[in-house]
Design a protein around this motif. Structure first.
Motif, short mmCIF file in Angstrom:
data_model
loop_
_atom_site.label_atom_id
_atom_site.label_comp_id
_atom_site.label_asym_id
_atom_site.label_seq_id
_atom_site.Cartn_x
_atom_site.Cartn_y
_atom_site.Cartn_z
N ARG A 36 1.06 -1.33 0.31
CA ARG A 36 0.48 -0.34 0.44
C ARG A 36 1.10 1.55 0.43
NH1 ARG A 36 -4.14 -2.51 4.01
NH2 ARG A 36 -5.07 -3.74 3.72
N LYS A 37 1.75 1.10 0.54
CA LYS A 37 2.90 2.34 0.28
C LYS A 37 3.50 2.72 -0.29
CE LYS A 37 6.68 4.12 3.91
NZ LYS A 37 7.37 4.04 4.69
N LYS A 38 3.98 1.50 -1.04
CA LYS A 38 4.41 1.43 -2.18
C LYS A 38 3.39 2.15 -3.15
CE LYS A 38 8.22 -0.59 -5.68
NZ LYS A 38 8.95 -2.03 -5.36
N THR A 39 2.80 1.72 -3.41
CA THR A 39 0.91 1.69 -4.60
C THR A 39 0.97 3.54 -4.37
OG1 THR A 39 0.30 -0.29 -4.16
CG2 THR A 39 -0.72 1.51 -4.96
N ALA A 40 1.15 3.85 -3.01
CA ALA A 40 0.82 5.41 -2.97
C ALA A 40 1.80 6.00 -3.26
CB ALA A 40 0.25 5.38 -0.60
N ARG A 41 3.39 5.67 -2.84
CA ARG A 41 4.44 6.84 -3.49
C ARG A 41 4.19 6.36 -5.10
NH1 ARG A 41 9.36 5.23 0.15
NH2 ARG A 41 8.45 5.77 1.67
N TRP A 42 3.51 5.66 -5.85
CA TRP A 42 3.50 5.57 -7.71
C TRP A 42 2.51 6.80 -7.52
CZ3 TRP A 42 6.64 4.70 -10.72
CH2 TRP A 42 7.80 3.65 -10.55
N MET A 43 1.32 6.08 -6.55
CA MET A 43 0.44 7.39 -7.27
C MET A 43 -0.12 8.74 -6.95
SD MET A 43 -2.80 5.12 -8.33
CE MET A 43 -3.22 6.26 -8.45
N PHE A 44 1.68 9.05 -6.36
CA PHE A 44 2.17 10.31 -6.31
C PHE A 44 2.97 11.04 -6.99
CE2 PHE A 44 5.35 13.39 -4.49
CZ PHE A 44 4.07 14.58 -4.02
N ALA A 45 3.26 10.11 -7.18
CA ALA A 45 4.57 10.01 -8.95
C ALA A 45 4.10 10.47 -9.79
CB ALA A 45 5.83 9.45 -8.68
N LEU A 46 2.81 9.65 -10.16
CA LEU A 46 1.86 9.53 -11.38
C LEU A 46 1.17 11.19 -10.91
CD1 LEU A 46 0.88 8.68 -13.97
CD2 LEU A 46 -0.91 7.78 -12.50
N GLY A 47 0.96 11.69 -9.67
CA GLY A 47 -0.06 13.29 -10.09
C GLY A 47 1.38 14.09 -10.43
N VAL A 48 2.52 13.79 -9.75
CA VAL A 48 3.71 14.93 -10.04
C VAL A 48 3.79 14.47 -12.05
CG1 VAL A 48 6.08 15.53 -10.07
CG2 VAL A 48 4.67 14.76 -8.05
N PHE A 49 3.95 13.36 -12.33
CA PHE A 49 3.97 13.69 -13.73
C PHE A 49 3.15 13.85 -14.33
CE2 PHE A 49 2.88 11.54 -17.88
CZ PHE A 49 4.36 11.27 -18.71
#
Length: 281
Positions: A13-26
């Motif tokens: 979940r933590k890694k998924t949240a970080r990937w979602m945040f990175a996608l948002g930054v993208f």
């Protein structure tokens, strides 16, 4: 056991949240870059389009001046009515009269007839002048033209070539040259005029350049409104919305593609910077 089983889930979940945040930054970087670059690129294109129109009008003026030296007037009805003239090259549009330049040998290429936005269904000249039927076809010329004038009877400041007009009275397209009109005069000078809310050009004193329909004069001879010929466009029967879409995508598709490519590249860079942080346990 439940606590141990829950550890991988929390990590996932933590890694998924970080990937979602990175996608948002993208996505955010993509939007910001497109928002900042879009207007600048469009303004640059419009400025470039105005410079191209001015350059091409200057080249056309050389051919028109040579024609005037040969006959004593610019292409028009006089040349069509001469015994050895060009009766087949006259009509409603500037394209019709410009063909007299080809017949007289004053010009051999369509390249300089291009001006952005002068016709509603516009395209770049295809370079085919194998016959007069193929020369400067509908959509390949962007200049309106004032026929039946000459260098000796008219004031040098009288308008000769105009862009970009769209065939409605004396109205110009405000979206093409940043709300300005381009006018080349008989003497070969090129001026830019601001446009008012009615899409009409304003003279230096703030009055409408073509405001007085009956007394538009530049010096010795009056300007005849009936002598203004618009550029010819091919699909006048199309709905205005269709013409708008074709004009938009024809002029700005390349700009949009370039903005998207640049913003995507910047976004990839930002995404790469966050990758190490995302993969950190």
């Amino acid at each position: 056991m439940k606590a141990r089983d829950d550890v991988p889930r929390r990590g996932f979940r933590k890694k998924t949240a970080r990937w979602m945040f990175a996608l948002g930054v993208f996505l955010m970087v993509n939007v910001v870059v497109a928002f900042l670059m879009g207007p600048m690129v469009v303004r640059s294109m419009r400025k470039s389009g105005l410079a191209t129109a001015a350059h091409n009008s200057k080249q056309l003026h050389l051919a028109l001046f040579e024609f005037d030296q040969d006959y004593g007037f610019f292409p028009g009805d006089q040349a069509a009515e001469m015994e050895d003239g060009y009766p087949q090259h006259r009509g409603e549009y500037s394209n019709d009269y410009f063909k007299q330049l080809f017949e007289n040998g004053n010009i051999t290429s369509e390249e300089n007839f291009y001006a952005r936005g002068g016709s509603r269904d516009q395209r770049q000249p295809d370079g085919d002048v194998s016959s007069m039927d193929r020369a400067i076809e509908a959509g390949e010329c962007g200049f309106a033209y004032v026929k039946n004038m000459d260098t000796s009877s008219y004031d040098p400041s009288t308008p000769l070539l105009l862009a970009s007009m769209y065939g409605d009275g004396y109205k110009f397209n405000t979206d093409v040259y940043r709300g300005r009109a381009m006018v080349l005069s008989i003497d070969g000078s090129v001026k830019q005029y601001a446009l008012n809310d009615d899409h009409e050009a304003l003279a230096d004193d703030g009055s409408e350049l073509f405001g007085d329909r009956k007394n538009m004069t530049w010096g010795k001879t009056g300007f005849d409104p009936d002598h203004l010929c618009y550029a010819k466009y091919p699909y006048s029967f199309k709905p205005s919305s269709t013409r708008w879409l074709e004009l938009f995508f024809g002029q700005y598709f390349g700009v949009l593609a370039m903005v998207l490519v640049v913003s995507f590249a910047v976004s990839i860079f930002a995404f790469a910077l966050t990758r190490k942080w995302v993969e950190t346990p």
